[in-house]
Design a protein around this motif. Sequence first.
Motif, PDB file in Angstrom:
ATOM      1  N   VAL A  36     -37.100 -97.167  14.133  1.00 40.72           N
ATOM      2  CA  VAL A  36     -37.909 -96.080  15.141  1.00 40.72           C
ATOM      3  C   VAL A  36     -38.926 -95.774  14.291  1.00 40.72           C
ATOM      4  O   VAL A  36     -40.156 -95.463  14.839  1.00 40.72           O
ATOM      5  CB  VAL A  36     -36.997 -94.930  15.674  1.00 40.72           C
ATOM      6  N   VAL A  37     -38.763 -95.298  13.162  1.00 38.43           N
ATOM      7  CA  VAL A  37     -39.851 -94.678  12.128  1.00 38.43           C
ATOM      8  C   VAL A  37     -40.950 -95.800  11.863  1.00 38.43           C
ATOM      9  O   VAL A  37     -42.148 -95.476  11.909  1.00 38.43           O
ATOM     10  CB  VAL A  37     -39.070 -94.191  10.939  1.00 38.43           C
ATOM     11  N   TYR A  39     -41.678 -98.521  13.632  1.00 43.30           N
ATOM     12  CA  TYR A  39     -42.542 -98.860  14.730  1.00 43.30           C
ATOM     13  C   TYR A  39     -43.674 -97.360  15.038  1.00 43.30           C
ATOM     14  O   TYR A  39     -44.770 -97.878  15.533  1.00 43.30           O
ATOM     15  CB  TYR A  39     -41.829 -99.290  16.067  1.00 43.30           C
ATOM     16  N   SER A  40     -42.987 -96.534  14.920  1.00 41.32           N
ATOM     17  CA  SER A  40     -43.861 -95.404  15.210  1.00 41.32           C
ATOM     18  C   SER A  40     -44.870 -95.158  14.488  1.00 41.32           C
ATOM     19  O   SER A  40     -46.141 -94.932  15.040  1.00 41.32           O
ATOM     20  CB  SER A  40     -42.973 -94.062  15.156  1.00 41.32           C
ATOM     21  N   THR A  43     -47.420 -98.166  15.426  1.00 44.50           N
ATOM     22  CA  THR A  43     -48.010 -97.862  16.683  1.00 44.50           C
ATOM     23  C   THR A  43     -49.026 -96.744  16.643  1.00 44.50           C
ATOM     24  O   THR A  43     -50.061 -96.901  17.222  1.00 44.50           O
ATOM     25  CB  THR A  43     -46.953 -97.448  17.832  1.00 44.50           C
ATOM     26  N   ALA A  44     -48.903 -95.760  15.755  1.00 44.85           N
ATOM     27  CA  ALA A  44     -49.812 -94.796  15.838  1.00 44.85           C
ATOM     28  C   ALA A  44     -51.196 -95.145  14.877  1.00 44.85           C
ATOM     29  O   ALA A  44     -52.162 -95.045  15.331  1.00 44.85           O
ATOM     30  CB  ALA A  44     -49.367 -93.449  14.826  1.00 44.85           C
ATOM     31  N   THR A  63     -50.604-101.900  20.709  1.00 44.08           N
ATOM     32  CA  THR A  63     -50.199-100.482  20.866  1.00 44.08           C
ATOM     33  C   THR A  63     -48.937-100.192  21.892  1.00 44.08           C
ATOM     34  O   THR A  63     -47.951 -99.625  21.695  1.00 44.08           O
ATOM     35  CB  THR A  63     -51.220 -99.442  21.357  1.00 44.08           C
ATOM     36  N   ILE A  67     -44.997 -99.364  21.691  1.00 44.81           N
ATOM     37  CA  ILE A  67     -44.498 -98.044  22.351  1.00 44.81           C
ATOM     38  C   ILE A  67     -42.810 -98.549  22.855  1.00 44.81           C
ATOM     39  O   ILE A  67     -41.927 -97.972  23.061  1.00 44.81           O
ATOM     40  CB  ILE A  67     -45.327 -97.708  23.511  1.00 44.81           C
ATOM     41  N   ILE A  70     -40.443 -98.839  20.281  1.00 43.06           N
ATOM     42  CA  ILE A  70     -40.014 -97.565  19.939  1.00 43.06           C
ATOM     43  C   ILE A  70     -38.926 -97.021  21.004  1.00 43.06           C
ATOM     44  O   ILE A  70     -37.862 -96.569  20.491  1.00 43.06           O
ATOM     45  CB  ILE A  70     -41.087 -96.531  20.031  1.00 43.06           C
ATOM     46  N   SER A  74     -35.125 -96.555  20.092  1.00 45.56           N
ATOM     47  CA  SER A  74     -34.603 -95.446  20.323  1.00 45.56           C
ATOM     48  C   SER A  74     -33.322 -95.363  21.134  1.00 45.56           C
ATOM     49  O   SER A  74     -32.182 -94.521  21.127  1.00 45.56           O
ATOM     50  CB  SER A  74     -35.543 -94.520  21.106  1.00 45.56           C
TER      51      SER A  74
END
Length: 305
Positions: A36-37, A39-40, A43-44, A63, A67, A70, A74
């Motif tokens: 999750v971290v 990919y976050s 993506t950012a 992008t 998402i 994520i 998640s």
Amino acid sequence: MNLGSVFASTTTSTTTATSVGPYHYVPTEWICILFVVLYSISTALHLGQALKYKLWWMIPTATFAGILEILGWSARLWSSRNPKLLTPYEMQIVGTIIAPTPLVAANFIILGRIITQVGPQYSRLTPRKYTIIFCCFDIACLVVQAVGGASAAHSANTKSSASMGANIMLGGIAAQLFAIVVYVTMAVEILLHFKHNAPFRYVEQSRIFEKGSRTVSKKLRLMLCGMAFCTLCVFIRSVYRTVELANGWDGPVISTERYFDWLDGGLVTLAMYTLNFLHPGILLKKDDFTAHGSQQGTDEESSRT
């Protein structure tokens, strides 16, 4: 055994392996958090890079893929704490299955930009036609996989057979594999024709500067390497998911967590970060064509005058 019966077995009080939930295992919490971290962050970065370099097409492709990943991971994190819940399992099925598809579309568009730079005369199709055809096919694959994932999730919810949904997803991934093979074949063909200066057709003001062997700029070589590695990661991942679904919902592949972590999560993470570090906004400048070729073309024009 199908997905519906797998979930049904989790409602009993048995202590067998399937009693942990539809995964046949409990997703490892720290691994889910890690992805999750990762990919976050990616993506950012993709969103920021798309805005910085005004590559708007990177938003619905790379992008959007991030998402979806994520959301999928998640949901797996949710499952790590509540392994018998069906809702997060349904979410991760749909999210992780379709997420790489927009990323493949980004590679299709990048190759179209590369064709424009090296010269459209070296491609069987114009860059515009190439991008439209492959991206439309990629969207079709995305829709098929999404429909299959939704069907499988619904079947699990009603405790009925999920084989139809699995087969639909399998068909979508197989079609995507076919598209990737065609895409790689065309990319190799374009580069070979460019290298040996063998255009398919005449184009006015072509960028043919010399006969014989051709070379490309350092930035373009880096972009090609990044695109090739990204494509390889997605291809291997798609092969894994094809084998996984072909073995069924209770098969040994889908029931082994480390396969999913490495061959899906790990490979897609590498693909995402590859396009972060080898970004088309940095490497595909409008004035960056061929190494030596542009300079030689300028020298030849000067000598004629």
